[in-house]
Scaffold this active site. Structure first.
Site, mmCIF file in Angstrom:
data_model
loop_
_atom_site.group_PDB
_atom_site.id
_atom_site.type_symbol
_atom_site.label_atom_id
_atom_site.label_comp_id
_atom_site.label_asym_id
_atom_site.label_seq_id
_atom_site.Cartn_x
_atom_site.Cartn_y
_atom_site.Cartn_z
ATOM 1 C CB CYS A 169 -0.970 -0.007 1.173
ATOM 2 S SG CYS A 169 -0.196 -0.011 2.823
ATOM 3 C CG HIS A 222 -4.253 -0.156 3.867
ATOM 4 N ND1 HIS A 222 -3.554 -1.087 3.141
ATOM 5 C CD2 HIS A 222 -5.211 0.342 3.038
ATOM 6 C CE1 HIS A 222 -4.063 -1.167 1.921
ATOM 7 N NE2 HIS A 222 -5.064 -0.295 1.827
ATOM 8 C CG HIS A 276 -6.631 0.616 -1.364
ATOM 9 N ND1 HIS A 276 -6.847 -0.162 -0.252
ATOM 10 C CD2 HIS A 276 -7.727 0.437 -2.144
ATOM 11 C CE1 HIS A 276 -8.015 -0.769 -0.336
ATOM 12 N NE2 HIS A 276 -8.570 -0.420 -1.470
#
Length: 225
Positions: free
Chosen positions: A120, A169, A181
Protein backbone atom coordinates in the site's frame (compact mmCIF):
# COMPACT_ATOMS: atom_id res chain seq x y z
CA UNK A 1 33.73 -5.36 -5.36
CA UNK A 2 36.16 -5.73 -2.51
CA UNK A 3 35.33 -4.64 1.02
CA UNK A 4 37.63 -1.66 0.56
CA UNK A 5 35.86 -0.65 -2.64
CA UNK A 6 32.49 -0.91 -0.91
CA UNK A 7 33.55 1.65 1.67
CA UNK A 8 32.79 4.45 -0.79
CA UNK A 9 29.86 6.24 0.82
CA UNK A 10 27.24 6.54 -1.90
CA UNK A 11 26.07 4.35 -4.77
CA UNK A 12 23.44 4.48 -7.49
CA UNK A 13 21.30 1.46 -8.34
CA UNK A 14 21.76 0.28 -11.92
CA UNK A 15 18.78 -2.06 -11.66
CA UNK A 16 15.88 -2.68 -9.28
CA UNK A 17 17.23 -4.13 -6.02
CA UNK A 18 15.60 -5.85 -3.09
CA UNK A 19 16.33 -4.49 0.39
CA UNK A 20 15.77 -6.86 3.30
CA UNK A 21 14.91 -6.39 6.97
CA UNK A 22 17.82 -8.43 8.38
CA UNK A 23 21.29 -9.67 7.51
CA UNK A 24 19.78 -13.06 6.64
CA UNK A 25 18.19 -11.42 3.57
CA UNK A 26 15.17 -13.70 3.72
CA UNK A 27 12.36 -11.17 4.28
CA UNK A 28 11.80 -8.19 2.01
CA UNK A 29 11.59 -4.74 3.62
CA UNK A 30 11.50 -2.49 0.56
CA UNK A 31 12.90 -2.14 -2.94
CA UNK A 32 15.26 0.33 -4.57
CA UNK A 33 14.32 1.23 -8.12
CA UNK A 34 16.89 1.86 -10.82
CA UNK A 35 18.47 5.27 -10.29
CA UNK A 36 17.96 5.42 -6.52
CA UNK A 37 20.89 6.23 -4.26
CA UNK A 38 22.02 4.36 -1.18
CA UNK A 39 24.75 4.58 1.38
CA UNK A 40 26.58 1.55 2.75
CA UNK A 41 26.62 1.47 6.53
CA UNK A 42 28.47 -1.78 7.30
CA UNK A 43 29.30 -5.22 5.90
CA UNK A 44 28.47 -8.42 7.82
CA UNK A 45 30.52 -11.55 7.16
CA UNK A 46 30.87 -10.74 3.47
CA UNK A 47 27.27 -11.92 3.00
CA UNK A 48 25.02 -8.97 3.81
CA UNK A 49 25.52 -5.23 3.60
CA UNK A 50 23.71 -2.75 5.84
CA UNK A 51 22.48 0.16 3.74
CA UNK A 52 20.36 3.28 3.98
CA UNK A 53 18.34 4.56 1.02
CA UNK A 54 19.11 8.22 0.49
CA UNK A 55 15.73 9.49 -0.77
CA UNK A 56 13.68 8.32 2.21
CA UNK A 57 16.31 7.43 4.81
CA UNK A 58 15.04 3.84 4.94
CA UNK A 59 17.48 1.31 6.45
CA UNK A 60 17.84 -2.29 5.38
CA UNK A 61 20.13 -5.03 4.15
CA UNK A 62 21.44 -5.73 0.66
CA UNK A 63 22.52 -9.20 -0.36
CA UNK A 64 26.20 -9.33 -1.27
CA UNK A 65 25.17 -11.08 -4.49
CA UNK A 66 23.38 -7.88 -5.57
CA UNK A 67 26.45 -5.65 -5.29
CA UNK A 68 26.92 -5.94 -9.06
CA UNK A 69 23.76 -3.85 -9.38
CA UNK A 70 25.49 -0.81 -7.85
CA UNK A 71 27.76 1.84 -9.30
CA UNK A 72 29.55 4.64 -7.55
CA UNK A 73 27.34 7.72 -7.58
CA UNK A 74 28.79 10.50 -9.71
CA UNK A 75 27.04 13.03 -7.48
CA UNK A 76 25.66 12.76 -3.96
CA UNK A 77 21.90 12.71 -3.66
CA UNK A 78 20.39 16.08 -2.85
CA UNK A 79 16.75 16.45 -1.86
CA UNK A 80 14.81 18.91 -3.99
CA UNK A 81 12.44 21.45 -2.54
CA UNK A 82 9.02 21.24 -4.20
CA UNK A 83 6.49 23.95 -3.34
CA UNK A 84 2.96 23.04 -2.28
CA UNK A 85 1.43 24.79 -5.29
CA UNK A 86 3.68 22.82 -7.62
CA UNK A 87 2.64 19.57 -5.95
CA UNK A 88 -1.03 20.44 -6.51
CA UNK A 89 -0.30 20.86 -10.22
CA UNK A 90 1.38 17.44 -10.27
CA UNK A 91 -1.50 15.57 -8.58
CA UNK A 92 -3.23 14.58 -11.88
CA UNK A 93 -0.03 12.80 -12.88
CA UNK A 94 0.20 11.10 -9.47
CA UNK A 95 -3.36 9.82 -9.90
CA UNK A 96 -2.61 8.76 -13.48
CA UNK A 97 0.33 6.69 -12.22
CA UNK A 98 -1.97 4.70 -9.92
CA UNK A 99 -4.52 4.19 -12.68
CA UNK A 100 -1.86 2.89 -15.06
CA UNK A 101 -0.49 0.60 -12.33
CA UNK A 102 -3.99 -0.75 -11.70
CA UNK A 103 -4.36 -1.70 -15.38
CA UNK A 104 -1.30 -3.95 -15.25
CA UNK A 105 -1.62 -7.51 -13.92
CA UNK A 106 -0.54 -7.17 -10.30
CA UNK A 107 -0.84 -8.53 -6.78
CA UNK A 108 -0.19 -7.15 -3.30
CA UNK A 109 3.50 -7.58 -2.52
CA UNK A 110 4.83 -6.81 0.94
CA UNK A 111 7.82 -4.49 0.53
CA UNK A 112 7.00 -3.76 -3.11
CA UNK A 113 7.81 -0.28 -4.38
CA UNK A 114 8.49 -1.04 -8.06
CA UNK A 115 5.90 -2.26 -10.52
CA UNK A 116 3.90 -4.17 -11.17
CA UNK A 117 3.44 -5.43 -7.60
CA UNK A 118 3.24 -2.99 -4.69
CA UNK A 119 2.27 -2.86 -1.06
CA UNK A 120 0.00 0.00 0.00
CA UNK A 121 2.61 2.57 1.01
CA UNK A 122 4.94 1.42 -1.75
CA UNK A 123 2.32 2.38 -4.34
CA UNK A 124 1.91 5.81 -2.73
CA UNK A 125 5.65 6.38 -2.61
CA UNK A 126 6.13 5.28 -6.21
CA UNK A 127 3.24 7.41 -7.47
CA UNK A 128 4.60 10.60 -5.91
CA UNK A 129 8.21 9.74 -6.77
CA UNK A 130 7.15 9.50 -10.42
CA UNK A 131 6.69 13.29 -10.37
CA UNK A 132 9.77 14.02 -8.25
CA UNK A 133 8.06 14.22 -4.86
CA UNK A 134 9.33 11.87 -2.16
CA UNK A 135 7.32 10.39 0.70
CA UNK A 136 8.63 8.35 3.62
CA UNK A 137 8.40 4.59 3.08
CA UNK A 138 5.79 3.17 5.47
CA UNK A 139 2.14 4.09 6.01
CA UNK A 140 2.65 5.29 9.60
CA UNK A 141 5.59 7.42 8.46
CA UNK A 142 3.55 8.88 5.63
CA UNK A 143 0.79 9.75 8.11
CA UNK A 144 3.26 11.62 10.32
CA UNK A 145 4.77 13.42 7.34
CA UNK A 146 1.55 14.56 5.68
CA UNK A 147 -0.34 17.65 6.82
CA UNK A 148 -3.20 16.29 8.91
CA UNK A 149 -6.66 17.12 7.58
CA UNK A 150 -10.13 15.82 8.27
CA UNK A 151 -11.76 13.28 6.01
CA UNK A 152 -14.32 15.94 5.12
CA UNK A 153 -11.53 18.23 3.86
CA UNK A 154 -10.06 15.72 1.45
CA UNK A 155 -9.54 16.59 -2.20
CA UNK A 156 -8.13 14.37 -4.96
CA UNK A 157 -4.49 13.53 -4.30
CA UNK A 158 -4.75 13.47 -0.52
CA UNK A 159 -3.77 10.36 1.42
CA UNK A 160 -6.32 8.43 3.47
CA UNK A 161 -5.08 6.32 6.38
CA UNK A 162 -6.38 3.19 8.05
CA UNK A 163 -5.36 1.34 11.20
CA UNK A 164 -6.07 1.02 14.90
CA UNK A 165 -3.09 2.02 17.04
CA UNK A 166 -1.24 3.58 14.11
CA UNK A 167 -1.59 3.76 10.33
CA UNK A 168 -1.07 0.32 8.82
CA UNK A 169 -2.66 1.03 5.44
CA UNK A 170 -2.85 3.99 3.06
CA UNK A 171 -4.66 4.92 -0.13
CA UNK A 172 -4.88 7.86 -2.53
CA UNK A 173 -8.14 9.81 -2.51
CA UNK A 174 -9.73 10.25 -5.93
CA UNK A 175 -12.82 12.26 -5.04
CA UNK A 176 -16.51 11.35 -4.70
CA UNK A 177 -15.74 9.15 -1.69
CA UNK A 178 -13.39 6.85 -3.62
CA UNK A 179 -9.73 5.97 -3.14
CA UNK A 180 -7.20 3.75 -4.91
CA UNK A 181 -4.87 1.44 -3.00
CA UNK A 182 -3.03 -1.86 -3.08
CA UNK A 183 -4.82 -4.31 -0.82
CA UNK A 184 -3.91 -7.73 0.54
CA UNK A 185 -5.87 -10.87 -0.23
CA UNK A 186 -7.13 -11.28 3.34
CA UNK A 187 -9.08 -8.02 2.96
CA UNK A 188 -10.91 -9.28 -0.10
CA UNK A 189 -8.71 -8.28 -3.04
CA UNK A 190 -5.16 -9.13 -3.95
CA UNK A 191 -3.79 -6.06 -5.71
CA UNK A 192 -4.61 -2.52 -6.76
CA UNK A 193 -8.23 -1.39 -6.87
CA UNK A 194 -10.64 1.44 -6.14
CA UNK A 195 -12.91 1.37 -3.09
CA UNK A 196 -15.35 3.65 -1.29
CA UNK A 197 -15.15 5.29 2.11
CA UNK A 198 -18.43 3.83 3.22
CA UNK A 199 -19.98 1.29 5.55
CA UNK A 200 -21.92 0.14 2.52
CA UNK A 201 -20.57 -1.61 -0.52
CA UNK A 202 -18.37 -4.64 -0.97
CA UNK A 203 -16.24 -6.50 1.56
CA UNK A 204 -13.07 -4.51 0.86
CA UNK A 205 -14.74 -1.12 1.31
CA UNK A 206 -16.48 -2.18 4.52
CA UNK A 207 -13.38 -3.80 6.01
CA UNK A 208 -11.19 -0.75 5.54
CA UNK A 209 -13.86 1.76 6.52
CA UNK A 210 -14.01 0.14 9.95
CA UNK A 211 -10.34 1.12 10.39
CA UNK A 212 -10.52 4.63 8.91
CA UNK A 213 -8.36 6.91 11.07
CA UNK A 214 -7.80 10.12 9.10
CA UNK A 215 -6.29 11.84 6.11
CA UNK A 216 -3.27 13.87 5.11
CA UNK A 217 -2.14 16.25 2.40
CA UNK A 218 1.31 16.22 0.83
CA UNK A 219 2.61 19.81 0.83
CA UNK A 220 6.34 19.17 0.43
CA UNK A 221 8.86 16.56 -0.67
CA UNK A 222 10.39 14.47 2.10
CA UNK A 223 13.94 15.21 3.21
CA UNK A 224 15.49 12.54 5.46
CA UNK A 225 17.55 13.87 8.35
Amino acid sequence: MTVKELQITEYECQTHLNIYDSAQCDHLATQAATGRHLQIISIVEDAAIAVCLCEDGYPGWLSRSDVAGLKVASQAYQAKCVAEMEIRKLIPRVIAFTQAAMQQPNYYFWGGTVGPNYDCSGLMQAAFASVGVWLPRDAYQQEKFALAITVEEMIPGDLVFFGVERATHVGLYLGDGCYVHSSGEKMGRNGIGIDRLSEQGDKVSRSYYQQLRGAGRIIESYEPY
